[in-house]
Write a protein that holds these residues in place. Structure first.
Motif: not given
Length: 472
Positions: A36-45, A60-64, A66-72, A90-96
């Motif tokens: 859908g899309s990619i975004a960068i947080d203020n840690l450049n992740r 999915a998010k990069w923790n520095g 590896t990739w993590e897949f938090p459950q929605l 650094n909190h994600p917001h998703i529209a779908y």
């Protein structure tokens, strides 16, 4: 179809240079689906929202490391990933879009996911190749969303705008007309201008895929009371050939100018607005097939990514002379549904679906050369740095040789070293007196094995760190 404004249009065919591949690629998820899309947080992740082939929403998010897949919280039912944004915490917001009738929004509050329904209206079940819902965040983290809709009862289609007010959504109609063409909804994109007012970019095709199609590209600006609709481009059904627009992206620059990126027929087009005048520039490449694209601005200049099922995944940017330069992320195969993001240091990130419409989710990070960094970053033209500064050419991956740029606000002793994850010094790169200013050096890392390291710059009692994942 709405009011048509007479605009001076300048078609520009600019010189183009093509450079070699300069990207590091890695798989994110082998579950096949559409980014859908990619975004960068203020840690450049990077953070990515995407849908699987079973139309399930995933994150999915990069923790520095590896990739993590938090459950929605909301994964049941048919979902189409729209847009992901990251707030100042650094909190994600998703529209779908979900279940063919719902437009929804979810965000992570630090402890759990909160979900709300924006609107209930029809979404086609047909294959949707673009973004029918888009989102941007205000400076205080308020979501502003655009989406296309269909009302079968009244035979109406259109585009709506919504923003969150407390626990409620305020919904406004941007544009609508009394007809329902098939098979696609409009693709919509939203940004806030420098006054905080929404700007929405979208296409309207009467009969996509037909040689008799009538097609429009619209830009709608809200002035505080009304929506002002500009017809950016229009092609009559009586024209020869296929008339079909696909909107890709909208950005607003520091001068409140709108930059748009879209496809017409088999052409990929960039446009920039100045008052009532638009300038259009055609990018190299043929958009035959399921073409998709995205855009960001860096120093008010566009950086775009685009692809199709018949062409390579391509990255393009305008250089300091106003000419387009392009390079291939995937020279020999397409990368579909690409999304692009830029970090605080000018680093470029792209998520995409590799190979075909059922391929795995991939991620790419661009390794810029020092010369490119100097052109893209204005720090070299600002005199002495105001504070200690450090950047490396690739905070994600590197080969044996690495370029590093640092800046000193005053004459000081500089200590630059590489540390492993245990905090042990593995390599001392520099320990000497330096005058105030900016420096770019190249270092040979052949003595280091593959792994994760920290670059540490110490000077004048201050310290800056940057991470490197070394892959030889």
């Amino acid at each position: 179809m709405g009011k048509t404004l007479m605009l001076l249009t300048i078609i520009s065919l600019l010189p183009v240079s093509v450079s070699a591949q300069n990207w590091v690629l890695e798989p994110v998820d082998d579950v096949r689906g559409r980014p859908g899309s990619i975004a960068i947080d203020n840690l450049n992740r990077p953070h990515i929202a995407y849908q699987t082939t079973r139309l399930k929403l995933k994150y999915a998010k990069w923790n520095g490391i590896t990739w993590e897949f938090p459950q929605l919280a909301d994964t049941i039912g048919y979902s189409r990933a729209g847009k992901i944004c990251i707030d100042n915490q650094n909190h994600p917001h998703i529209a779908y879009a979900k279940d063919s009738v719902l437009f929804k929004y979810t965000f992570y509050n630090g402890d759990s996911w909160e979900i709300s329904t924006i609107d209930s209206c029809a979404v086609y079940n047909d294959d949707i190749k673009g973004r029918i819902i888009d989102m941007t965040l205000s400076e205080n983290g308020i979501p502003h969303i655009s989406y296309s809709f269909v009302d079968y009862a009244d035979s109406v289609r259109g585009v709506r705008y919504a923003y969150q007010n407390g626990d409620s959504w305020i919904v406004k109609t941007v544009w609508q007309e009394n007809r329902i063409p098939t098979p696609y909804l409009s693709q919509t994109y939203i940004e806030l201008d420098r006054n905080g007012f929404p700007v929405v970019f979208f296409e309207a095709n009467d009969n996509p895929g037909s040689a008799r199609d009538t097609a429009y590209i619209f830009l709608a600006r809200f002035d505080g009371q009304n929506w002002l609709l500009d017809t950016v481009d229009y092609r009559s059904g009586g024209d020869d050939g296929y008339n079909n627009f696909s909107a890709y992206s909208l950005k607003i620059d520091d001068f409140n100018r709108a930059h748009i990126f879209y496809q017409f027929d088999v052409s990929v087009v960039y446009g920039v607005q100045s008052g009532d005048t638009w300038r259009f520039e055609y990018l190299p490449g043929n958009a035959v097939g399921l073409c998709c694209g995205d855009m960001v601005l860096g120093s008010n200049n566009p950086r775009v990514v685009y692809s199709s099922v018949m062409r390579a995944l391509t990255y393009g940017w305008r250089n300091e002379n106003g000419d387009w330069e392009i390079e291939y992320i995937l020279p020999n195969c397409p990368g579909l549904f690409p999304s692009i993001a830029i970090d605080s240091e000018g680093g470029m990130y792209v998520s995409f679906q590799k190979d075909d419409i059922s391929g795995p989710l991939y991620y790419a990070r661009r390794i810029a050369t020092a010369t490119e960094e100097e052109k893209a970053c204005p720090i070299y033209k600002l005199g002495l740095p105001k504070e200690l500064f450090l950047t490396i050419s690739s905070p994600v991956s590197a080969t044996k040789n690495l370029r590093l740029t640092y800046g000193l606000p005053k004459d000081e002793r500089v200590q630059l070293a590489v540390y492993d994850l245990s905090g042990r010094t593995t390599l001392v790169l520099k320990d000497e007196m330096k005058k105030a200013g900016y420096y770019t050096d190249a270092f040979n890392l052949s003595r280091l094995s593959n792994g994760i390291y920290w670059f540490v710059l110490k000077s004048g009692g201050e310290m800056k760190t940057r991470k490197l994942v070394l892959i030889k």
